[in-house]
Design a protein around this motif. Sequence first.
Motif, PDB file in Angstrom:
ATOM      1  N   LEU A  85      38.264  22.741  40.082  1.00 45.28           N
ATOM      2  CA  LEU A  85      37.262  22.353  39.086  1.00 45.28           C
ATOM      3  C   LEU A  85      37.538  22.917  37.702  1.00 45.28           C
ATOM      4  CD1 LEU A  85      34.104  22.952  41.316  1.00 45.28           C
ATOM      5  CD2 LEU A  85      35.332  20.799  40.961  1.00 45.28           C
ATOM      6  N   SER A  86      38.140  24.116  37.655  1.00 38.70           N
ATOM      7  CA  SER A  86      38.416  24.734  36.362  1.00 38.70           C
ATOM      8  C   SER A  86      39.505  25.779  36.515  1.00 38.70           C
ATOM      9  CB  SER A  86      37.150  25.389  35.787  1.00 38.70           C
ATOM     10  OG  SER A  86      36.721  26.460  36.605  1.00 38.70           O
ATOM     11  N   ARG A  87      40.102  26.139  35.372  1.00 37.89           N
ATOM     12  CA  ARG A  87      41.156  27.164  35.360  1.00 37.89           C
ATOM     13  C   ARG A  87      40.972  27.997  34.104  1.00 37.89           C
ATOM     14  NH1 ARG A  87      46.901  28.225  34.987  1.00 37.89           N
ATOM     15  NH2 ARG A  87      47.695  28.756  37.073  1.00 37.89           N
ATOM     16  N   GLU A  88      40.869  29.317  34.265  1.00 40.51           N
ATOM     17  CA  GLU A  88      40.565  30.197  33.139  1.00 40.51           C
ATOM     18  C   GLU A  88      41.524  31.381  33.105  1.00 40.51           C
ATOM     19  OE1 GLU A  88      36.918  33.092  31.552  1.00 40.51           O
ATOM     20  OE2 GLU A  88      36.584  31.705  33.230  1.00 40.51           O
ATOM     21  N   ASP A  89      42.130  31.606  31.969  1.00 38.89           N
ATOM     22  CA  ASP A  89      43.024  32.748  31.773  1.00 38.89           C
ATOM     23  C   ASP A  89      42.174  33.970  31.416  1.00 38.89           C
ATOM     24  OD1 ASP A  89      44.835  34.688  30.812  1.00 38.89           O
ATOM     25  OD2 ASP A  89      46.236  33.129  30.172  1.00 38.89           O
ATOM     26  N   ARG A  90      42.296  35.030  32.219  1.00 44.47           N
ATOM     27  CA  ARG A  90      41.542  36.251  31.958  1.00 44.47           C
ATOM     28  C   ARG A  90      42.460  37.443  31.669  1.00 44.47           C
ATOM     29  NH1 ARG A  90      36.129  36.144  35.860  1.00 44.47           N
ATOM     30  NH2 ARG A  90      35.506  34.002  35.320  1.00 44.47           N
ATOM     31  N   LYS A  97      38.497  27.876  39.847  1.00 41.12           N
ATOM     32  CA  LYS A  97      37.318  27.572  40.651  1.00 41.12           C
ATOM     33  C   LYS A  97      37.597  26.269  41.378  1.00 41.12           C
ATOM     34  CE  LYS A  97      32.306  27.157  40.658  1.00 41.12           C
ATOM     35  NZ  LYS A  97      31.055  27.083  39.861  1.00 41.12           N
ATOM     36  N   PHE A  98      37.308  26.245  42.676  1.00 41.04           N
ATOM     37  CA  PHE A  98      37.637  25.081  43.488  1.00 41.04           C
ATOM     38  C   PHE A  98      36.501  24.779  44.467  1.00 41.04           C
ATOM     39  CE2 PHE A  98      39.099  28.733  45.923  1.00 41.04           C
ATOM     40  CZ  PHE A  98      38.644  28.449  47.203  1.00 41.04           C
ATOM     41  N   LEU A 112      39.852  31.356  43.240  1.00 44.26           N
ATOM     42  CA  LEU A 112      41.202  31.814  43.532  1.00 44.26           C
ATOM     43  C   LEU A 112      41.691  32.581  42.311  1.00 44.26           C
ATOM     44  CD1 LEU A 112      43.659  31.604  45.555  1.00 44.26           C
ATOM     45  CD2 LEU A 112      44.480  29.761  44.069  1.00 44.26           C
ATOM     46  N   LEU A 113      42.106  33.833  42.512  1.00 42.85           N
ATOM     47  CA  LEU A 113      42.609  34.674  41.434  1.00 42.85           C
ATOM     48  C   LEU A 113      44.120  34.799  41.587  1.00 42.85           C
ATOM     49  CD1 LEU A 113      39.553  35.356  41.598  1.00 42.85           C
ATOM     50  CD2 LEU A 113      40.143  37.687  40.931  1.00 42.85           C
ATOM     51  N   LEU A 114      44.838  34.433  40.528  1.00 39.51           N
ATOM     52  CA  LEU A 114      46.298  34.440  40.542  1.00 39.51           C
ATOM     53  C   LEU A 114      46.816  35.479  39.559  1.00 39.51           C
ATOM     54  CD1 LEU A 114      46.719  30.570  40.410  1.00 39.51           C
ATOM     55  CD2 LEU A 114      47.243  32.010  42.382  1.00 39.51           C
ATOM     56  N   PRO A 115      47.488  36.530  40.042  1.00 39.55           N
ATOM     57  CA  PRO A 115      48.050  37.522  39.104  1.00 39.55           C
ATOM     58  C   PRO A 115      49.132  36.881  38.250  1.00 39.55           C
ATOM     59  CG  PRO A 115      48.831  37.904  41.346  1.00 39.55           C
ATOM     60  CD  PRO A 115      47.788  36.839  41.444  1.00 39.55           C
ATOM     61  N   LEU A 164      41.325  35.228  47.223  1.00 38.29           N
ATOM     62  CA  LEU A 164      40.475  34.047  47.398  1.00 38.29           C
ATOM     63  C   LEU A 164      39.161  34.457  48.039  1.00 38.29           C
ATOM     64  CD1 LEU A 164      41.506  30.521  48.547  1.00 38.29           C
ATOM     65  CD2 LEU A 164      39.574  31.641  49.657  1.00 38.29           C
ATOM     66  N   ALA A 165      38.070  33.865  47.561  1.00 33.69           N
ATOM     67  CA  ALA A 165      36.751  34.082  48.153  1.00 33.69           C
ATOM     68  C   ALA A 165      35.963  32.785  48.091  1.00 33.69           C
ATOM     69  CB  ALA A 165      35.992  35.199  47.436  1.00 33.69           C
ATOM     70  N   ILE A 166      35.156  32.555  49.115  1.00 38.38           N
ATOM     71  CA  ILE A 166      34.285  31.380  49.145  1.00 38.38           C
ATOM     72  C   ILE A 166      32.837  31.823  49.360  1.00 38.38           C
ATOM     73  CG2 ILE A 166      36.062  29.824  50.033  1.00 38.38           C
ATOM     74  CD1 ILE A 166      34.695  30.110  52.825  1.00 38.38           C
TER      75      ILE A 166
END
Length: 372
Positions: A85-90, A97-98, A112-115, A164-166
């Motif tokens: 649904l979205s992708r955010e650079d932190r 978000k999915f 989903l958090l991607l290092p 990942l968390a749901i």
Amino acid sequence: MNRNLPRARALCLVALLGCAPGILMAETNQNDAMRWLTNAPVAPPFRVAESRAAWETQRAQVRAQLWELLGKLPPRPKAPAVNVLSREDRGDYVVEKFQFDNGAGATVPGYLLLPKKRAGKAPAILYCHWHGGEYEIGKEELFQAKHTPEPPGPALARRGFVVLAIDAYCFGERNGKGPGGPAEMGRDGEMSASKFNLWVGRTLWGMMLRDDLMALDYLASRPEVDASRLGVTGMSMGATRSWWLMALDERIKTGVPIACLTRYENLIEHEMLKAHGIYYFVPGMLNHFDTEAVVALIAPRPVLFQNGGADDGSPEDGIHAIEAAVRPAFQLYGKPDEFQSIVYPGQAHVYTEEMWQKTLRWMDERLGATQP
């Protein structure tokens, strides 16, 4: 513990006291939980088979029995159809978000958090959120320090883990999306979801684990993830989800469950069934075995349990009974040290800084994450 003792003691009092029913009632009321257990079809203590070959057979039987007890769960698709649904650079990591359709009438949202700094495929952690009656939080726990010493999602991602968390059933964005509709929120929604699943021959707990396994399927399928290095962790309900998932799925190579290693018979004896929500209960389980049978299925994969000795929801005597019953399974593989259980005296249902640091070290060492 001799379960016949309360009954024998009561019978002796009948003979001795005769017309003193008030005294007898006071005595027997102290033993209600034990009297219920004594007169219930509870299975004898679980024991791991003495040889590795016999245990392998026993393990397959226990796992099959667990699936049967969880009920008639809908078949899990080979790969969930996920919509990002979205992708955010932190900064140090990217958050996606999915959501996916679980094939059972529900949409499952997640993060989903991607290092950003990783060398090749990274190890990954399925993070299971807690309960605590905080139905509005769910997966947002990843970004909060309400129960963990620091927000767990970013901390793990900065160490090189994909995370990942749901939202579990009835939590987060799924609060008010049960069979009772938006009018039923929180505990009411959870109760209706439990009732519905029992009526159709399955458990809410089984459906929650099914969603978690679909999330694990997605996590393992991501091109950024090394599917041979998957871990799981969480506190409270998240802890229970963690060790059940390890018992059911061999893909999870390690786990750190925090607060909620609960042996059910000991919970009853301590009159603390009220400490756990309705989602937690699997009908008929004690006809076959108690918690130690589930935990034993994890062997020989490494697992670290951390619990407070003053946690009413996980009586300490039950924890030690589980430890004694499970260690032989790890010994059969020559890996007794892969089963670790720490009980912190005087600690209640909390996640301390010491527990958190041990969790981070455990995941680093067992999954091989390299901090940037």
